[in-house]
Design a protein around this motif. Sequence first.
Motif, mmCIF file in Angstrom:
data_model
loop_
_atom_site.group_PDB
_atom_site.id
_atom_site.type_symbol
_atom_site.label_atom_id
_atom_site.label_comp_id
_atom_site.label_asym_id
_atom_site.label_seq_id
_atom_site.Cartn_x
_atom_site.Cartn_y
_atom_site.Cartn_z
ATOM 1 N N UNK A 191 5.812 1.369 9.724
ATOM 2 C CA UNK A 191 6.541 2.700 9.040
ATOM 3 C C UNK A 191 6.484 1.963 7.705
ATOM 4 N N UNK A 192 7.159 0.795 7.450
ATOM 5 C CA UNK A 192 6.908 -0.685 6.327
ATOM 6 C C UNK A 192 6.230 0.413 4.963
ATOM 7 N N UNK A 193 4.704 0.347 5.842
ATOM 8 C CA UNK A 193 3.492 0.672 4.978
ATOM 9 C C UNK A 193 3.440 1.897 4.636
ATOM 10 N N UNK A 228 -5.476 13.682 -11.043
ATOM 11 C CA UNK A 228 -5.209 12.199 -9.958
ATOM 12 C C UNK A 228 -4.492 12.186 -8.765
ATOM 13 N N UNK A 229 -3.242 13.250 -9.384
ATOM 14 C CA UNK A 229 -1.957 13.340 -7.922
ATOM 15 C C UNK A 229 -2.773 14.360 -7.751
ATOM 16 N N UNK A 230 -2.742 14.486 -5.814
ATOM 17 C CA UNK A 230 -3.441 15.243 -5.128
ATOM 18 C C UNK A 230 -2.228 16.301 -4.743
ATOM 19 N N UNK A 231 -2.472 17.157 -3.689
ATOM 20 C CA UNK A 231 -1.384 17.481 -3.032
ATOM 21 C C UNK A 231 -1.282 16.829 -1.416
ATOM 22 N N UNK A 232 0.010 17.363 -1.751
ATOM 23 C CA UNK A 232 0.475 16.928 0.011
ATOM 24 C C UNK A 232 1.923 15.751 -0.659
ATOM 25 N N UNK A 233 2.465 15.189 0.936
ATOM 26 C CA UNK A 233 3.028 13.708 0.686
ATOM 27 C C UNK A 233 2.834 13.446 2.403
ATOM 28 N N UNK A 234 1.727 12.443 2.200
ATOM 29 C CA UNK A 234 1.269 12.321 3.836
ATOM 30 C C UNK A 234 0.676 11.224 3.302
ATOM 31 N N UNK A 235 0.809 9.845 4.536
ATOM 32 C CA UNK A 235 -0.158 8.644 4.161
ATOM 33 C C UNK A 235 0.372 8.478 5.572
ATOM 34 N N UNK A 236 -0.587 7.188 5.703
ATOM 35 C CA UNK A 236 -0.729 6.581 6.597
ATOM 36 C C UNK A 236 -0.646 4.881 6.924
ATOM 37 N N UNK A 237 -0.173 3.985 7.740
ATOM 38 C CA UNK A 237 -0.497 2.009 7.548
ATOM 39 C C UNK A 237 -0.872 2.191 9.128
ATOM 40 N N UNK A 238 -2.060 0.831 9.278
ATOM 41 C CA UNK A 238 -2.375 0.410 10.151
ATOM 42 C C UNK A 238 -2.136 -0.901 9.859
#
Length: 814
Positions: free
Chosen positions: A567-569, A629-639
């Motif tokens: 979650x932190x990442x 350079x700023x793409x649409x959406x606000x989503x990301x993952x962390x392993x």
Amino acid sequence: MTIVDRSAPPVRTHKDNRKWVGKSIRRVEDPKFLRGGGGYIADLVTPDMLHVAVLRSPHAHARIAAIDTVAALSAPGVHAVITGARAAALCDPLPDFGPDPANHTWRCLAVDTVRYVGEGVAVVVADDRYLAEDAAALIEVEYEPLDPVVDPERALAEGAPLVHEPLGSNCAYDRTFDFGDVETDFAEADVVIRDRLRWHRSGGQPLETVGAIADFDHATGELTVHTNSLSFTSYLFMVAGTLKIPTNKLDIIPVPAGGSFGSKLFATKPSVIAGMCSREVGRPVVYLEDRVDNMSNCDHHGSDRVYEVELAMMRDGTMRSLKIDTIDDYGAYIQFGVGHHGNALAQVTGPYRIGSVRYRVRAVLTNKNQQGAYRGFGSEVNNWMLEQMVDKAARELGLDPVQVRRQNFVRTFPHFIPTGNVYDSGNYDAVLDQALKLSDYDRWRAEQRRLLEEEGRYIGIGLITAQERSVFSATEFWFWFDEPGAPVTSMPESVTLKVDATGGITATLYSCAFWGNSPETMVAQMVAEEFDVDPYSVSIVYRGSRDGLPATGPGGSRTTVMLAGAVEGATAKIKAKARQAAAHLLEIDPDDLEWVDGGYQVKGVPERRKSLGDIAIALHLFKHSFPEEIESGLEDSKVFDHPYTTMPSADRKDLGVFYPFMGHACHVPVIEVDIETGGVRFLSYAAVHDCGTLVNPRSLAGHIVGGTAQGIGTALYEEFAYDDDGQLQATSFLDYLIPSAMEVPELKIGHAETPSPYTPHGIKGGGEGGRMMAPAALNVAVNDALAPLGVRVTELPMTPDRLLTAIRNARESR
């Protein structure tokens, strides 16, 4: 000799002004479960599904001479009967980490030999479970009985019946490890305390048994399995291998586990049986164990050990060295290798400064259901063994049991124990002081003397101090071997966070669904902490193995720490993008922004700000308002990978850091033993735990109470007893005695917090608390109560019959 890198990772800084982490909140999962909408396996069954029943062996050891399935196949509603031979053609052996796979094969159904009572020999697929059970009873099996071996020490004797003849021995593993200068420490010791200890097997008893729903699509070759197994998601390719299908054609979807306590960890057999049957009949199939299946054929019985132990001491109470020789009865198979002893080696010296250790483990095969995982996974047995030795040493040397523990405490951290594992942080004196106060220890000592002298009552006080390792590393699975077959090093956990156009946050998890640690609540609290939102506004969803990122799942009190890191990442990535977007919207340099109360604002000008919702809607709907350079959406993952691991040395004199986040606890039960009946009654019970930074004290208290209840069962009631013929004597809760609310006392619970310097928020695992300590504490308490009679009990569970036998033997020997 390979030099082991003992450099620690960078020390984390932890903020003090937390809003949600550390707060007791009700679980976010509760509403759906309380309304009956939790989605357990049985809730997912539909009328079009077929049902599986397993025919189990009545023999502990026998060859299968013939199987006649004609009557069963012609029974009403039957769609298929699959014998072990047919299953062997449909499926490869089940995944395991046992010895010599060529000569030790574990399958979903026995092929030519059964090796314990309850082992499956055939399955029936029918319109409903009743018809399947009726048809299974029509299968005629011709057995040729073989001599069973049930006692682990007898199994090692020359001429004992062999559980697996191709192995040529019932000893699946035998190795002695020396850590430090054991011989010198023993030679210089003033006294050596010796004992023989016996821990009998018990197991986790989930309210809901293990099950799976499988649906094989012959058009696409894809298999979808819903299961309540707490699976190692990263290793489910092995299940695909067993089913002989490509990994990308298998999707294992987690559903809530209605209780586990370890007993559903990597429980692959039900999924394989259901998947095999669905492919065979071309219909969705459900297999849900009944209680007899679960107790006799679950592959998850707990540890079953014999110990010969020596503790080298100085007369002033200083501990020098420890020699441990343990025989562990694994049953007929050995799916996790000797990983239970890796857990023990992670904390083998307890909270004490013991300079050297010799550890011998012999893994023995017998005609019993095999061991698997049960809360503690072998380290709770080590705690019990060590605390019995410390208590015996205090008694033999005439020392105060509190003082002998205190004077040997580790006080400087990080502390490397002789095996090479590290204790990251702790304050054992503070935990002990709090426990003494909470338990009213001095008053009970005075009462103990008074009640014996005035009323002839036998009161016992069972103070113990013990460890709870957390967050295992993959090296634990292979450091046993000089040339491991698969020296894997990855045990990650993953999270995807998505902020929708309105600022709503969804967290996607990739391991198991609901289980004891309430992952939805933990993740919701940590997301709320990072984004300044209400945890009940966070949506939690799950993905199956095919769509999932790498994830290991629960086990070893790991998931809260690992999910916190993920979650932190993921949060850091989302906030970095949100900062860039906010800077563009506010026409200011990103470095001039700060995150405050759920949004970015200009430093020193708080009225100039953009909330997370403002940023999210702009990123979702107004792409051309931003630079390319700023793409649409606000989503990301962390392993998130393990935060602190070092490799073992080549000579295995140092096993490296493999279980570094060390919790600690002190339990103080006060009990009374009725010497006429052997009954044990609780008068008081205090427990103080240090699990690092508390995430949800309410949830942690549940772990401690539940784990202590299980520990009481282990110490006093629960046992998977087998007779000399290998017949399991406890196949229902009429015979396998679980403590009820009437037998579990009210606990006085205290907390200490020594944050880990290496984990997000300073969290350590706490999921196995309670059971790690209660068996040791109760054994010490009973021995304390019966000491005036000259009784020392060295065998668990301490049933009334065993206590009365010990009392009678002590009286007769006087």
